[in-house]
Design an enzyme around this catalytic site. Structure first.
Site, PDB file in Angstrom:
ATOM      1  N   ARG A   9       0.864  -1.187   0.000  1.00 49.48           N
ATOM      2  CA  ARG A   9       0.000   0.000   0.000  1.00 49.48           C
ATOM      3  C   ARG A   9       0.897   1.233   0.000  1.00 49.48           C
ATOM      4  O   ARG A   9       1.964   1.237   0.623  1.00 49.48           O
ATOM      5  CB  ARG A   9      -0.870  -0.029   1.262  1.00 49.48           C
ATOM      6  CG  ARG A   9      -1.779   1.150   1.408  1.00 49.48           C
ATOM      7  CD  ARG A   9      -3.181   0.811   0.932  1.00 49.48           C
ATOM      8  NE  ARG A   9      -4.084   1.876   1.329  1.00 49.48           N
ATOM      9  CZ  ARG A   9      -4.728   2.628   0.455  1.00 49.48           C
ATOM     10  NH1 ARG A   9      -4.613   2.420  -0.825  1.00 49.48           N
ATOM     11  NH2 ARG A   9      -5.526   3.581   0.872  1.00 49.48           N
ATOM     12  N   HIS A  10       0.494   2.267  -0.692  1.00 48.28           N
ATOM     13  CA  HIS A  10       1.295   3.488  -0.744  1.00 48.28           C
ATOM     14  C   HIS A  10       1.373   4.137   0.643  1.00 48.28           C
ATOM     15  O   HIS A  10       0.547   3.893   1.515  1.00 48.28           O
ATOM     16  CB  HIS A  10       0.725   4.482  -1.760  1.00 48.28           C
ATOM     17  CG  HIS A  10      -0.673   4.932  -1.464  1.00 48.28           C
ATOM     18  ND1 HIS A  10      -0.967   5.876  -0.511  1.00 48.28           N
ATOM     19  CD2 HIS A  10      -1.850   4.551  -1.990  1.00 48.28           C
ATOM     20  CE1 HIS A  10      -2.269   6.072  -0.469  1.00 48.28           C
ATOM     21  NE2 HIS A  10      -2.840   5.271  -1.350  1.00 48.28           N
ATOM     22  N   GLY A  11       2.365   4.989   0.810  1.00 46.82           N
ATOM     23  CA  GLY A  11       2.512   5.730   2.062  1.00 46.82           C
ATOM     24  C   GLY A  11       1.434   6.801   2.194  1.00 46.82           C
ATOM     25  O   GLY A  11       0.671   7.087   1.267  1.00 46.82           O
ATOM     26  N   GLU A  12       1.396   7.395   3.359  1.00 48.25           N
ATOM     27  CA  GLU A  12       0.418   8.449   3.655  1.00 48.25           C
ATOM     28  C   GLU A  12       0.576   9.609   2.664  1.00 48.25           C
ATOM     29  O   GLU A  12       1.679  10.049   2.375  1.00 48.25           O
ATOM     30  CB  GLU A  12       0.664   8.945   5.077  1.00 48.25           C
ATOM     31  CG  GLU A  12      -0.215  10.110   5.495  1.00 48.25           C
ATOM     32  CD  GLU A  12       0.200  10.639   6.858  1.00 48.25           C
ATOM     33  OE1 GLU A  12      -0.485  10.311   7.824  1.00 48.25           O
ATOM     34  OE2 GLU A  12       1.232  11.356   6.931  1.00 48.25           O
ATOM     35  N   ARG A  58       1.087   9.387  -5.559  1.00 50.47           N
ATOM     36  CA  ARG A  58       1.485   8.786  -4.274  1.00 50.47           C
ATOM     37  C   ARG A  58       1.965   7.343  -4.442  1.00 50.47           C
ATOM     38  O   ARG A  58       2.863   6.898  -3.755  1.00 50.47           O
ATOM     39  CB  ARG A  58       0.344   8.880  -3.267  1.00 50.47           C
ATOM     40  CG  ARG A  58      -0.936   8.176  -3.701  1.00 50.47           C
ATOM     41  CD  ARG A  58      -2.122   8.570  -2.834  1.00 50.47           C
ATOM     42  NE  ARG A  58      -3.380   8.065  -3.337  1.00 50.47           N
ATOM     43  CZ  ARG A  58      -4.161   8.689  -4.207  1.00 50.47           C
ATOM     44  NH1 ARG A  58      -3.800   9.857  -4.705  1.00 50.47           N
ATOM     45  NH2 ARG A  58      -5.306   8.152  -4.584  1.00 50.47           N
ATOM     46  N   GLU A  82      -7.617   3.238  -9.032  1.00 49.31           N
ATOM     47  CA  GLU A  82      -8.796   3.115  -8.168  1.00 49.31           C
ATOM     48  C   GLU A  82     -10.038   3.562  -8.924  1.00 49.31           C
ATOM     49  O   GLU A  82      -9.943   4.241  -9.949  1.00 49.31           O
ATOM     50  CB  GLU A  82      -8.644   3.999  -6.926  1.00 49.31           C
ATOM     51  CG  GLU A  82      -7.512   3.588  -6.026  1.00 49.31           C
ATOM     52  CD  GLU A  82      -7.288   4.576  -4.885  1.00 49.31           C
ATOM     53  OE1 GLU A  82      -8.027   5.577  -4.785  1.00 49.31           O
ATOM     54  OE2 GLU A  82      -6.362   4.350  -4.112  1.00 49.31           O
TER      55      GLU A  82
END
Length: 122
Positions: A9-12, A58, A82
């Site tokens: 999962r990508h970072g914040e 991101r 997405e």
């Protein structure tokens, strides 16, 4: 020869920090860059042939951190995109009344596959 697939999962993102609905160009926050570097470090002893990423900034930034450790090429894949959110909510505060109303309307129609909110992806 069997292949292993690692899902990351990508970072914040900066938009997440600001409590906004993320847009395609939302960059990693400072914390998100640290998270991406940390996960990239976990791949230092793993052979990686290819790093696949969605077209979102991101996710590309996260993938680039992994590629910098592994030396693997990065490939942007549209299929990893997405679901498109309605333009009426992108970049707006999640708590805004008009955003909440759009989300309520979408929720009310969640079981109707033929329905979509204006610019939302079908």
């Amino acid at each position: 020869m069997p292949k292993k697939v690692y899902l990351v999962r990508h970072g914040e993102s900066e938009d997440l920090v600001k409590k906004l609905h993320q847009n395609d160009d939302s960059a990693l926050s400072e914390r998100g860059n640290r998270q991406a570097r940390d996960v990239a470090a976990r791949f230092s002893g793993i052979r990686v042939d290819l790093v696949c990423t969605s077209p979102y900034r991101r996710t590309r930034e996260t993938a680039e951190h992994i590629a910098s450790i592994t030396g693997a090429p990065v490939e942007k894949l549209e299929i990893l995109r997405e679901r498109k959110q309605p333009s009426e909510i992108v970049g707006k505060p999640r708590a805004a009344e008009d955003v909440r109303r759009v989300k309520e309307i979408m929720f009310e129609h969640r079981n109707d596959p033929a329905w979509h909110f204006r610019s939302e992806e079908r």
